[in-house]
Design an enzyme around this catalytic site. Structure first.
Site, PDB file in Angstrom:
ATOM      1  N   GLY B  19      49.928  29.077  41.848  1.00 20.78           N
ATOM      2  CA  GLY B  19      50.342  30.252  41.258  1.00 20.78           C
ATOM      3  C   GLY B  19      50.781  30.748  42.750  1.00 20.78           C
ATOM      4  O   GLY B  19      52.761  30.537  42.206  1.00 20.78           O
ATOM      5  N   GLY B  21      50.891  30.118  45.647  1.00 14.23           N
ATOM      6  CA  GLY B  21      51.435  28.585  46.453  1.00 14.23           C
ATOM      7  C   GLY B  21      53.024  28.439  45.952  1.00 14.23           C
ATOM      8  O   GLY B  21      53.941  28.545  47.126  1.00 14.23           O
ATOM      9  N   PHE B 121      44.744  43.928  26.101  1.00 12.76           N
ATOM     10  CA  PHE B 121      43.850  42.892  26.818  1.00 12.76           C
ATOM     11  C   PHE B 121      43.040  44.522  27.355  1.00 12.76           C
ATOM     12  O   PHE B 121      43.448  45.103  27.203  1.00 12.76           O
ATOM     13  CB  PHE B 121      44.832  43.083  28.302  1.00 12.76           C
ATOM     14  CG  PHE B 121      44.454  41.151  27.748  1.00 12.76           C
ATOM     15  CD1 PHE B 121      44.846  40.316  27.081  1.00 12.76           C
ATOM     16  CD2 PHE B 121      43.137  40.522  28.702  1.00 12.76           C
ATOM     17  CE1 PHE B 121      44.381  38.625  27.400  1.00 12.76           C
ATOM     18  CE2 PHE B 121      42.810  39.012  29.515  1.00 12.76           C
ATOM     19  CZ  PHE B 121      43.573  38.269  27.862  1.00 12.76           C
ATOM     20  N   GLN B 244      34.203  39.700  40.187  1.00 12.76           N
ATOM     21  CA  GLN B 244      34.352  39.942  38.841  1.00 12.76           C
ATOM     22  C   GLN B 244      33.990  38.953  38.161  1.00 12.76           C
ATOM     23  O   GLN B 244      33.329  37.212  37.920  1.00 12.76           O
ATOM     24  CB  GLN B 244      35.959  40.081  38.308  1.00 12.76           C
ATOM     25  CG  GLN B 244      35.788  40.115  36.770  1.00 12.76           C
ATOM     26  CD  GLN B 244      37.292  40.315  36.446  1.00 12.76           C
ATOM     27  OE1 GLN B 244      38.395  39.937  36.359  1.00 12.76           O
ATOM     28  NE2 GLN B 244      37.456  41.720  36.557  1.00 12.76           N
ATOM     29  N   HIS B 246      32.858  38.424  34.465  1.00 15.06           N
ATOM     30  CA  HIS B 246      33.864  38.033  33.601  1.00 15.06           C
ATOM     31  C   HIS B 246      32.978  38.552  32.478  1.00 15.06           C
ATOM     32  O   HIS B 246      32.185  37.665  32.113  1.00 15.06           O
ATOM     33  CB  HIS B 246      35.173  36.482  32.974  1.00 15.06           C
ATOM     34  CG  HIS B 246      35.776  36.857  31.871  1.00 15.06           C
ATOM     35  ND1 HIS B 246      35.336  36.770  30.914  1.00 15.06           N
ATOM     36  CD2 HIS B 246      37.278  37.477  31.871  1.00 15.06           C
ATOM     37  CE1 HIS B 246      36.195  37.508  29.736  1.00 15.06           C
ATOM     38  NE2 HIS B 246      37.782  37.051  30.702  1.00 15.06           N
ATOM     39  N   LEU B 256      35.224  29.660  30.330  1.00 12.56           N
ATOM     40  CA  LEU B 256      35.853  30.713  30.153  1.00 12.56           C
ATOM     41  C   LEU B 256      36.384  30.728  29.141  1.00 12.56           C
ATOM     42  O   LEU B 256      36.737  29.558  28.318  1.00 12.56           O
ATOM     43  CB  LEU B 256      37.244  31.470  31.436  1.00 12.56           C
ATOM     44  CG  LEU B 256      38.141  32.097  30.844  1.00 12.56           C
ATOM     45  CD1 LEU B 256      36.872  33.348  31.892  1.00 12.56           C
ATOM     46  CD2 LEU B 256      39.689  32.551  31.800  1.00 12.56           C
ATOM     47  N   GLU B 259      39.267  37.421  27.525  1.00 11.72           N
ATOM     48  CA  GLU B 259      39.672  38.479  26.660  1.00 11.72           C
ATOM     49  C   GLU B 259      40.737  38.458  25.661  1.00 11.72           C
ATOM     50  O   GLU B 259      40.573  39.768  24.648  1.00 11.72           O
ATOM     51  CB  GLU B 259      40.156  39.036  27.956  1.00 11.72           C
ATOM     52  CG  GLU B 259      39.884  40.753  27.722  1.00 11.72           C
ATOM     53  CD  GLU B 259      40.348  41.530  29.451  1.00 11.72           C
ATOM     54  OE1 GLU B 259      38.436  41.255  29.946  1.00 11.72           O
ATOM     55  OE2 GLU B 259      40.657  42.668  29.650  1.00 11.72           O
ATOM     56  N   ARG B 290      36.553  45.026  32.520  1.00  7.72           N
ATOM     57  CA  ARG B 290      35.817  43.964  32.414  1.00  7.72           C
ATOM     58  C   ARG B 290      34.227  44.431  33.666  1.00  7.72           C
ATOM     59  O   ARG B 290      33.595  43.761  32.660  1.00  7.72           O
ATOM     60  CB  ARG B 290      36.297  42.270  33.334  1.00  7.72           C
ATOM     61  CG  ARG B 290      37.086  41.648  32.371  1.00  7.72           C
ATOM     62  CD  ARG B 290      37.608  40.671  33.091  1.00  7.72           C
ATOM     63  NE  ARG B 290      38.431  40.118  32.497  1.00  7.72           N
ATOM     64  CZ  ARG B 290      39.202  39.511  32.663  1.00  7.72           C
ATOM     65  NH1 ARG B 290      39.606  38.779  34.026  1.00  7.72           N
ATOM     66  NH2 ARG B 290      40.897  38.458  31.466  1.00  7.72           N
ATOM     67  N   HIS B 357      34.153  35.448  38.315  1.00  6.05           N
ATOM     68  CA  HIS B 357      35.159  34.948  37.865  1.00  6.05           C
ATOM     69  C   HIS B 357      35.933  35.115  38.881  1.00  6.05           C
ATOM     70  O   HIS B 357      36.953  33.762  38.894  1.00  6.05           O
ATOM     71  CB  HIS B 357      35.414  35.707  36.280  1.00  6.05           C
ATOM     72  CG  HIS B 357      36.867  35.078  35.392  1.00  6.05           C
ATOM     73  ND1 HIS B 357      37.624  33.513  35.294  1.00  6.05           N
ATOM     74  CD2 HIS B 357      37.945  36.129  35.522  1.00  6.05           C
ATOM     75  CE1 HIS B 357      38.323  33.948  35.057  1.00  6.05           C
ATOM     76  NE2 HIS B 357      39.299  35.316  35.020  1.00  6.05           N
ATOM     77  N   ARG B 402      39.222  43.582  39.530  1.00  7.82           N
ATOM     78  CA  ARG B 402      41.094  43.470  38.810  1.00  7.82           C
ATOM     79  C   ARG B 402      41.378  43.711  37.213  1.00  7.82           C
ATOM     80  O   ARG B 402      39.893  42.866  36.568  1.00  7.82           O
ATOM     81  CB  ARG B 402      40.845  41.691  38.557  1.00  7.82           C
ATOM     82  CG  ARG B 402      41.884  41.869  38.180  1.00  7.82           C
ATOM     83  CD  ARG B 402      42.562  39.991  38.331  1.00  7.82           C
ATOM     84  NE  ARG B 402      41.859  39.121  38.251  1.00  7.82           N
ATOM     85  CZ  ARG B 402      41.809  38.425  36.661  1.00  7.82           C
ATOM     86  NH1 ARG B 402      42.675  38.569  36.431  1.00  7.82           N
ATOM     87  NH2 ARG B 402      40.943  37.737  36.842  1.00  7.82           N
ATOM     88  N   SER B 407      46.220  38.761  36.936  1.00 14.40           N
ATOM     89  CA  SER B 407      45.919  37.517  38.041  1.00 14.40           C
ATOM     90  C   SER B 407      47.363  36.805  37.923  1.00 14.40           C
ATOM     91  O   SER B 407      47.609  36.575  39.245  1.00 14.40           O
ATOM     92  CB  SER B 407      44.844  37.152  38.030  1.00 14.40           C
ATOM     93  OG  SER B 407      44.542  36.492  36.907  1.00 14.40           O
ATOM     94  N   LEU B 408      47.243  36.781  37.473  1.00 12.33           N
ATOM     95  CA  LEU B 408      49.242  35.736  36.768  1.00 12.33           C
ATOM     96  C   LEU B 408      50.252  36.727  38.089  1.00 12.33           C
ATOM     97  O   LEU B 408      50.839  36.022  38.318  1.00 12.33           O
ATOM     98  CB  LEU B 408      49.029  35.525  35.688  1.00 12.33           C
ATOM     99  CG  LEU B 408      48.113  34.028  35.161  1.00 12.33           C
ATOM    100  CD1 LEU B 408      48.300  33.544  33.518  1.00 12.33           C
ATOM    101  CD2 LEU B 408      47.846  33.136  36.619  1.00 12.33           C
TER     102      LEU B 408
END
Lengths: 231, 592
Positions: B19, B21, B121, B244, B246, B256, B259, B290, B357, B402, B407-408
């Protein structure tokens, strides 16, 4: 379990051959990919692609007992005691189970796989109703693993001219997007004896898709729209 | 080793096509710069593809929301270790980058009014931590990362970005005069050829090192390549102790489960059928941060309330959501649960366990993506022409923990900002390309020569497995002083063993044994930095939970760790407590 694997290293081998492996599985080995990784700890020269190991990245597509699929979501318990693995058919083999996917991606790129919208972008999101968005379901989920296109005889014969099921599924994904304004241009591009019309609806693609997508239906929809605009 | 490597010259080098890069590459390609994106897997195979639940942005499509609340939640989620200037920067740019992504064609789910669908979330609240959750996670069913990665790839196809697919970067090349980065060496997997990629600016967007643990949600490719390259080139790694876990990895498989399941109304049960999160986080319950949920689960299991014959996992219940919600909002989860847990969540709960994670630490960078290191009087001197973004970087917006869906967002905001900064810096350069230092590329060639010539030694797979086992055993959800000391010793032994490996496969063509051996070097640096940093930090904060120091200690430990490969030594630097424009969020006790 016994696994026979297609082996070919152009650096070393005159011609390809099948190599048999007797794999001692551990209780945690659930998927075919686990078995391959186990083989690789014994014979590090066995080459295959893999990454996410959960069926979303599309790396480990291969031909499993004659049928294309992803090793990471193929359960060992669903397989017979003897499994034969070959690279995806119809594409040049680089080494072992690794194929050269250049032609496959060229076809994907050829359909202009991006939303084309000539209006100035608004300050906020372009609106799309849930019903319009639903049109993209069964299309956008494609992982570009190439299981479908390399199961298609039309693609085997004309990989340079026929877009193939994966590319056509994406062609329809953008035609179906209410935000896209290039439908006419996209249809013009496909109105060709080869690009679209080499599909003869034999549905190998549907059978092969590990994500349960239906390229044949998408191709049918494109043809339908073409007919509609012709009359 | 006499002949020199072929050199390829570009304006900008981007290493990694996930994502961040690809977001950076898009910025650079649109500016008509000559960009090379090196990636060891085809771009849409990068690990961003596996992100599920959503991307955070305070669009306020379903609940009242704004960037101040998002910023507060992120600072609190970070357990106050996050840099507040960078966090403000990220939250203020969130709406912009998400709207842009929509304009690019991202197939977001929609609300009745046509706007982007958003779900709750963990840790995302309204009104500075009130009991009311904010619906802030913009989602494409439970395939948000897949949709985002493909959308970014598609835009790069449109912009004619030049990808070098299945090229693995090996080592960073720096100018010995002033430390500026000149480029990287890289190996073409198909042919075995090595080349030197020279750029006026080099960005690392190489992802995390989640594969240093035995049980991980991460893809095989997440071997910390950027971290290894940076560490070997003398760049310190920041806050590596913070990994982290998860809460919901599939028991036994590690895959995964988003969440978003709990965001949609799912919850966790122990063996007594008790919804135990009510005891640990009375307000947010299953949507606490988390780190909080993972510790609660581990405590339940440790105290004998785990499920199954080994009492070693808990259950994630979602059948009460009904088939419609599950099929529409969580179809990928259903697919995964059926395949990897033999459980159809429409009828039965999914067995889950905390699973590694995400790496909060990484290459120290500021919010423009510039890599910064202590030098002379400055704690944060810029390393010229070197940038880092995404999981391999430590900006630090995630601090010690986090928040889900940040993250995205991090990938887009800092992918874009580093691209912007690189364009500025490249255009301001007085001279086109530096002269290559003597012996550039020798280090990479030495590594390859060792592998080519070694005729005996340990198998790479064995050493790698021992590394992952050691990290799992000695540096887990709860950390014990004696275990950490043992962990450091074990990783030191493993680091020495990694120098004596041997591969049977000597082929030039697509030699994946060689790739795995090269990756092992990067795993070793990542693991060493993690366990050494964890052993030294004598407090509990976010993802670092020390049994012997159960409390956060702001007086002594409100600071970032820096680990240097040379001498295996540590240094520390202050946290940026001052945001860009608003008041500081002062550290306070963190409850959910």
């Amino acid at each position: 379990m016994k696994i026979s694997v297609y082996r070919y290293d152009p650096d070393r081998d005159e011609r390809p051959y099948l190599k048999d492996y007797e794999v001692k599985l551990e209780p945690t080995d659930r998927m075919l990919l686990d078995a391959l990784v186990r083989i690789k700890t014994q014979d590090d020269s066995l080459s295959f692609r893999r990454s996410c190991r959960e069926g979303v990245c599309g790396s480990d597509a291969m031909n499993i007992n004659g049928k294309n699929g992803l090793a990471c979501v193929t359960k060992i318990v669903d397989l017979p005691a003897h499994v034969t693995l070959r690279p995806l058919p119809g594409l040049p083999v680089i080494r072992d189970l690794i194929v050269d996917m250049t032609q496959f991606f060229k076809q994907y790129h050829s359909i202009k796989p991006y939303v084309i919208n000539h209006d100035a972008p608004p300050e906020r999101e372009r609106l799309q109703s849930p019903a319009e968005r639903d049109q993209l379901n069964g299309l956008y989920e494609c992982i570009l693993c190439a299981c479908c296109s390399t199961a298609c005889p039309s693609f085997w014969w004309n990989p340079d001219k026929f877009v193939g099921p994966a590319g056509l599924l994406q062609a329809y994904r953008f035609i179906a997007d209410s935000r896209d304004q290039a439908t006419a241009e996209r249809l013009d591009d496909l109105e060709d004896p080869y690009r679209l019309f080499r599909c003869h609806s034999i549905m190998n693609c549907v059978d092969a898709c590990p994500k349960n997508l239906n390229p044949t239906r998408a191709i049918g929809k494109i043809k339908e729209i073409m007919v509609k605009r012709a009359v | 080793m006499s002949s020199s490597l072929p050199v390829r010259r570009f304006d900008a080098i981007v290493v990694g096509a996930g994502g961040s890069g690809m977001r950076a590459a898009l910025e650079l390609a649109r500016a008509n710069l000559k960009v090379a994106v090196l990636t060891k897997v085809f771009p849409t195979r990068s690990h961003t593809v596996a992100a599920q639940g959503g991307i955070a942005a305070p669009l306020a499509n379903s609940t009242e929301d704004n960037w101040h609340w998002h910023m507060y939640d992120t600072v609190k989620g970070s357990d106050y270790l996050g840099d507040q200037d960078a966090i403000e920067y990220m939250c203020r740019r969130a709406n912009e980058v998400v709207i842009e992504l929509e304009h690019m064609g991202m197939p977001f789910d929609r609300l009745e009014n046509g706007k982007i669908y958003q779900r709750p979330f963990g840790g995302h609240t309204q009104d500075y931590g009130s009991a009311k959750m904010a619906m802030r996670a913009c989602a494409v069913a439970d395939r948000t990362g897949h949709a985002m990665l493909h959308t970014l790839y598609q835009q790069n196809v449109r912009a004619n970005t030049q990808f070098f697919v299945e090229w693995m970067a090996l080592d960073l090349i720096r100018d010995p005069q002033d430390g500026a980065v000149i480029g990287v060496t890289a190996l073409e997997m198909e042919t075995g050829e090595v080349a030197l990629f020279q750029g006026k600016a080099t960005l690392f967007a190489t992802g995390g090192a989640g594969r240093i643990y035995a049980a991980s949600t991460n893809a095989f490719v997440n071997t910390g390549d950027g971290l290894g390259m940076a560490a070997r080139a003398g760049i310190p790694l920041q806050d590596m102790e913070f990994y982290q876990f998860h809460p919901t990895g599939v028991y036994g498989a590690g895959v995964l489960i988003t969440e978003g399941v709990r965001g949609e109304g799912g919850y966790l049960l122990n063996k007594d059928g008790e919804r135990f999160m009510e005891r640990y986080a009375p307000n947010a319950k299953d949507l606490a941060s988390r780190d909080v949920v993972s510790r609660a689960m581990t405590t339940e299991i440790k105290e004998g309330r785990g499920c199954g014959p080994e009492a070693d996992h808990v259950m994630l219940k979602l059948d009460h959501l009904g088939p419609e919600v599950i099929n529409q909002r969580l179809p990928g989860i259903r697919e995964i649960a059926i395949k990897f847990a033999n459980a159809d969540p429409i009828r039965e709960p999914i067995p889950v366990v905390p699973t590694v994670h995400y790496q909060m630490g990484g290459i120290p960078a500021n919010y423009m993506g510039q890599v910064v290191v202590p030098e002379a009087a400055s704690q944060e001197a810029i390393v010229q022409a070197f940038y880092a973004a995404g999981e391999c970087s430590c900006v630090s917006v995630h601090g010690a923990n986090r928040l889900g869906t940040n993250s995205l967002l991090d990938l887009l905001v800092f992918g874009k900002s580093s691209g912007e900064q690189m364009i500025k810096d490249i255009r301001a350069l007085p001279r086109p390309q530096r002269n290559l230092p003597k012996g550039a590329g020798d280090a990479s060639r030495a590594r390859l020569a060792r592998l080519d010539s070694a005729s005996a030694g340990e198998r790479v797979a064995e050493v790698g497995a021992d590394l992952r086992k050691a990290m799992q055993a000695h540096c887990g959800v709860f950390r014990f002083p004696d275990e950490l000391v043992k962990g450091v010793e074990k990783i030191k032994e493993i680091a020495a063993r990694a120098q004596r490996t041997h591969i049977q496969d000597k082929s030039k063509v697509f030699n994946t044994a060689r790739i795995e051996a090269l990756e092992l070097d990067n795993l070793v640096e990542s693991a060493m930095s993690t366990v050494v940093s964890a052993q030294a930090r004598k407090e509990s904060r976010g993802a670092q939970a020390r049994a012997d120091f159960p409390e956060r200690d702001d007086a002594n430990w409100l600071k970032h760790t820096l680990w240097y490969k040379e001498g295996n030594r540590l240094a520390y630097k202050p946290v940026h407590l001052k945001p860009l424009t608003v008041e500081t969020f002062e550290p306070k006790v963190r409850t959910y």
